[in-house]
Design a protein around this motif. Structure first.
Motif, PDB file in Angstrom:
ATOM      1  N   UNK A  52     -16.828  13.048  31.193  1.00  0.00           N
ATOM      2  CA  UNK A  52     -15.455  13.121  30.698  1.00  0.00           C
ATOM      3  C   UNK A  52     -14.964  14.569  30.592  1.00  0.00           C
ATOM      4  N   UNK A  53     -13.803  14.805  31.117  1.00  0.00           N
ATOM      5  CA  UNK A  53     -13.229  16.161  31.118  1.00  0.00           C
ATOM      6  C   UNK A  53     -12.549  16.390  29.781  1.00  0.00           C
ATOM      7  N   UNK A  54     -13.346  16.880  28.829  1.00  0.00           N
ATOM      8  CA  UNK A  54     -12.827  17.001  27.467  1.00  0.00           C
ATOM      9  C   UNK A  54     -12.239  18.377  27.228  1.00  0.00           C
ATOM     10  N   UNK A  55     -11.172  18.393  26.442  1.00  0.00           N
ATOM     11  CA  UNK A  55     -10.582  19.665  26.069  1.00  0.00           C
ATOM     12  C   UNK A  55     -11.382  20.339  24.976  1.00  0.00           C
ATOM     13  N   UNK A  56     -11.973  19.529  24.120  1.00  0.00           N
ATOM     14  CA  UNK A  56     -12.761  20.068  23.020  1.00  0.00           C
ATOM     15  C   UNK A  56     -14.217  20.144  23.449  1.00  0.00           C
ATOM     16  N   UNK A  57     -14.656  21.313  23.886  1.00  0.00           N
ATOM     17  CA  UNK A  57     -16.006  21.447  24.418  1.00  0.00           C
ATOM     18  C   UNK A  57     -17.061  21.224  23.342  1.00  0.00           C
ATOM     19  N   UNK A  58     -16.769  21.634  22.123  1.00  0.00           N
ATOM     20  CA  UNK A  58     -17.724  21.412  21.040  1.00  0.00           C
ATOM     21  C   UNK A  58     -17.907  19.917  20.795  1.00  0.00           C
ATOM     22  N   UNK A  59     -16.805  19.190  20.790  1.00  0.00           N
ATOM     23  CA  UNK A  59     -16.881  17.746  20.595  1.00  0.00           C
ATOM     24  C   UNK A  59     -17.695  17.091  21.704  1.00  0.00           C
ATOM     25  N   UNK A  60     -17.481  17.539  22.945  1.00  0.00           N
ATOM     26  CA  UNK A  60     -18.223  16.982  24.070  1.00  0.00           C
ATOM     27  C   UNK A  60     -19.718  17.272  23.940  1.00  0.00           C
ATOM     28  N   UNK A  61     -20.039  18.496  23.542  1.00  0.00           N
ATOM     29  CA  UNK A  61     -21.446  18.844  23.347  1.00  0.00           C
ATOM     30  C   UNK A  61     -22.077  17.988  22.252  1.00  0.00           C
ATOM     31  N   UNK A 249     -22.464  18.519  10.606  1.00  0.00           N
ATOM     32  CA  UNK A 249     -21.842  19.553   9.785  1.00  0.00           C
ATOM     33  C   UNK A 249     -20.318  19.496   9.932  1.00  0.00           C
ATOM     34  N   UNK A 250     -19.628  19.636   8.806  1.00  0.00           N
ATOM     35  CA  UNK A 250     -18.169  19.580   8.855  1.00  0.00           C
ATOM     36  C   UNK A 250     -17.585  20.800   9.551  1.00  0.00           C
ATOM     37  N   UNK A 251     -18.197  21.963   9.322  1.00  0.00           N
ATOM     38  CA  UNK A 251     -17.694  23.141  10.029  1.00  0.00           C
ATOM     39  C   UNK A 251     -18.145  23.050  11.492  1.00  0.00           C
ATOM     40  N   UNK A 252     -17.495  23.777  12.357  1.00  0.00           N
ATOM     41  CA  UNK A 252     -17.816  23.733  13.777  1.00  0.00           C
ATOM     42  C   UNK A 252     -18.871  24.785  14.082  1.00  0.00           C
ATOM     43  N   UNK A 253     -20.091  24.363  14.444  1.00  0.00           N
ATOM     44  CA  UNK A 253     -21.109  25.352  14.780  1.00  0.00           C
ATOM     45  C   UNK A 253     -20.708  26.106  16.048  1.00  0.00           C
ATOM     46  N   UNK A 254     -21.257  27.279  16.229  1.00  0.00           N
ATOM     47  CA  UNK A 254     -20.960  28.036  17.433  1.00  0.00           C
ATOM     48  C   UNK A 254     -21.350  27.269  18.676  1.00  0.00           C
ATOM     49  N   UNK A 255     -20.536  27.404  19.721  1.00  0.00           N
ATOM     50  CA  UNK A 255     -20.790  26.706  20.967  1.00  0.00           C
ATOM     51  C   UNK A 255     -22.161  27.072  21.523  1.00  0.00           C
ATOM     52  N   UNK A 256     -22.523  28.355  21.406  1.00  0.00           N
ATOM     53  CA  UNK A 256     -23.804  28.800  21.953  1.00  0.00           C
ATOM     54  C   UNK A 256     -24.977  28.130  21.240  1.00  0.00           C
ATOM     55  N   UNK A 257     -24.837  27.872  19.940  1.00  0.00           N
ATOM     56  CA  UNK A 257     -25.900  27.212  19.189  1.00  0.00           C
ATOM     57  C   UNK A 257     -26.102  25.789  19.699  1.00  0.00           C
ATOM     58  N   UNK A 258     -25.008  25.070  19.915  1.00  0.00           N
ATOM     59  CA  UNK A 258     -25.107  23.707  20.434  1.00  0.00           C
ATOM     60  C   UNK A 258     -25.694  23.703  21.841  1.00  0.00           C
ATOM     61  N   UNK A 259     -25.274  24.665  22.658  1.00  0.00           N
ATOM     62  CA  UNK A 259     -25.818  24.750  24.005  1.00  0.00           C
ATOM     63  C   UNK A 259     -27.313  25.052  23.981  1.00  0.00           C
ATOM     64  N   UNK A 260     -27.718  25.897  23.035  1.00  0.00           N
ATOM     65  CA  UNK A 260     -29.146  26.201  22.895  1.00  0.00           C
ATOM     66  C   UNK A 260     -29.928  24.949  22.507  1.00  0.00           C
ATOM     67  N   UNK A 261     -29.394  24.170  21.565  1.00  0.00           N
ATOM     68  CA  UNK A 261     -30.065  22.938  21.160  1.00  0.00           C
ATOM     69  C   UNK A 261     -30.193  21.980  22.330  1.00  0.00           C
ATOM     70  N   UNK A 262     -29.124  21.891  23.122  1.00  0.00           N
ATOM     71  CA  UNK A 262     -29.153  20.992  24.268  1.00  0.00           C
ATOM     72  C   UNK A 262     -30.211  21.434  25.282  1.00  0.00           C
ATOM     73  N   UNK A 263     -30.244  22.728  25.572  1.00  0.00           N
ATOM     74  CA  UNK A 263     -31.233  23.248  26.517  1.00  0.00           C
ATOM     75  C   UNK A 263     -32.654  23.017  26.002  1.00  0.00           C
ATOM     76  N   UNK A 264     -32.840  23.236  24.699  1.00  0.00           N
ATOM     77  CA  UNK A 264     -34.170  23.048  24.101  1.00  0.00           C
ATOM     78  C   UNK A 264     -34.587  21.587  24.161  1.00  0.00           C
TER      79      UNK A 264
END
Length: 457
Positions: A52-61, A249-264
């Protein structure tokens, strides 16, 4: 079935061009999914979420991570985390008892690091005894048996070095300090196998004999595969817990943190898949050794079963399951004592009952290994006959699972064409003639036809 598998694979990769813009990891993520997710877990919903081509990349992650951790949760891996009190650790006692039964050793003890021994942290040690094959009159955990990482003992060295340690002569090993409560003053053979993966060490498995009898190298390798599988699964569970917290988490974590979790997560899941296969293959080796098969009977049966699947044009997931079932068709024999197979002369009625019941023992073992649960029916019914005169249920014809029918033919042909202690191997032609004569009686005629075609190649 082959066609539907192909379409699913094509749709998975074809949609990758529609992934989130300016994020090359999205493409890698989709490709990784094709590698390590088994077919039944790739739902249309998951594909839709990824593509899905999402506008909210954090939400997609977050959606991707949520789907991953729902699949690779404690219910879908060989994870041993999540224990919060002493009663939960009874499972480790069962594992230790299974190991001594499988490998014919006198004792087995399992130690976990303090970080992984939830509910037992108060013990005051860095490595804590969480399971043992021994019987204790009272609470095993009340003894607070364990080690500090500053101790010079063998088990600590194995944990820190991530290397298996087997002293040549235990009595001459200065770093072996026997624990009386574990009867280690009687120990003459000792092996410490670290539970580790590429990232962390989580504990140590110890096996001991009261005689100098060593265990075979193949059995040590099986323990090493088991230990790595435990460690990776436990580390994966920690990652899923950390990821779940980040998602909620209610706050939005950094995109890089989510990407790191995904890669891990994708890396660890890939490791888990490799280790699961290594575990199954090494378990099959141990089964053949225990059953005194000299020519890799289980491996040969599994490979022939895969060739039959190719001729029958089955999909990749089904082929993998049947291959695993072929490897583990005799898994019950791993829990039978070696002396039963070494016995000279006539077997007693009790001996025969133990051997004849080995399929049920194997099923019980497999049920405790979640990622192998789908091969259970194939193994359980591979002694059924096409005419309904087989065991255990007397199933007939197409009511017998296809995987069981394939393994039955592969097993019979492999056994006929191998040397045994009581006869020489048959020729391929002789074995084929016998199996063709029994097609429609013992064997599925369609599978027999596939066997004939495989042997004509």
């Amino acid at each position: 079935m082959k066609e539907s598998t192909s379409k699913k694979s094509v749709s998975m990769f074809a949609r990758s061009s529609q992934l989130i813009e300016n994020d090359p990891l999205e493409e890698i993520f989709a490709l990784n999914l094709g590698d390590f997710l088994t077919e039944h877990l790739i739902s249309d919903e998951l594909v839709e979420k990824i593509s899905h081509k999402a506008g909210d990349r954090v939400k997609a992650l977050k959606n991707q991570l949520r789907e991953l951790i729902s699949i690779y949760s404690i219910d879908n891996t060989l994870s041993l985390l999540g224990f919060n009190n002493k009663e939960d650790y009874i499972l480790y006692n069962s594992i230790a008892k299974t190991i001594i039964q499988m490998l014919d050793v006198d004792r087995c003890h399992i130690f976990l690091s303090k970080d992984n021994a939830k509910g037992l942290e108060h013990a005051g040690n860095d490595l804590i005894l969480v399971g043992s094959s021994m019987y204790f009159d009272d609470d095993i955990y009340s003894y607070n048996i364990g080690y500090k990482l500053t101790d010079p003992d063998i088990i600590v060295r194995a944990f820190i070095s991530k290397k298996t340690i087997v002293p040549e002569v235990v009595a001459l090993e200065s770093n072996f300090r026997p624990i009386a409560k574990l009867n280690e003053d009687e120990t003459r053979f000792y092996a410490a196998i670290p539970m580790h993966n590429n990232s962390v060490s989580v504990g140590v498995i110890v096996v001991e004999n009261s005689t100098p009898k060593e265990i075979m190298p193949e059995y040590v390798e099986l323990l090493e595969c088991t230990a790595k599988l435990f460690a990776t699964s436990m580390y994966l569970q920690k990652l899923t817990e950390e990821t779940a917290k980040a998602i909620e988490e209610e706050y939005i974590p950094g995109l890089s943190h989510l990407q790191h979790l995904r890669a891990e997560l994708t890396a660890v899941i890939g490791d888990l898949g490799d280790q699961q296969q290594a575990f199954v293959e090494q378990l099959a080796v141990a089964v053949d050794i225990k059953g005194q098969y000299k020519n890799n009977h289980s491996k040969n049966t599994a490979e022939l079963a895969r060739k039959l699947c190719d001729k029958l044009e089955l999909n990749e997931k089904t082929k993998d399951l049947i291959y695993y079932a072929g490897l583990l068709q005799n898994i019950g024999k791993i829990t039978l004592p070696e002396q039963l197979f070494n016995k000279k002369g006539k077997l007693t009625q009790e001996d025969w009952e133990k051997i004849q019941n080995h399929a049920n023992v194997g099923v019980n073992l497999l049920m405790s290994i979640n990622f192998l649960s789908e091969v259970i029916p194939y193994i359980h019914y591979h002694k059924e006959r096409w005419d309904g005169k087989g065991v255990p249920e007397g199933l007939k014809g197409y009511s017998i699972p296809l995987g069981s029918r394939i393994i039955a033919v592969a097993d019979a042909f492999t056994a006929m064409t191998m040397d045994r202690s009581y006869r020489e191997a048959m020729s391929v032609e002789e074995a084929l003639d016998i199996i063709k004569e029994e097609a429609g009686i013992k064997w599925d005629p369609v599978v027999v036809d596939a066997l004939v075609r495989v042997q004509k190649q």
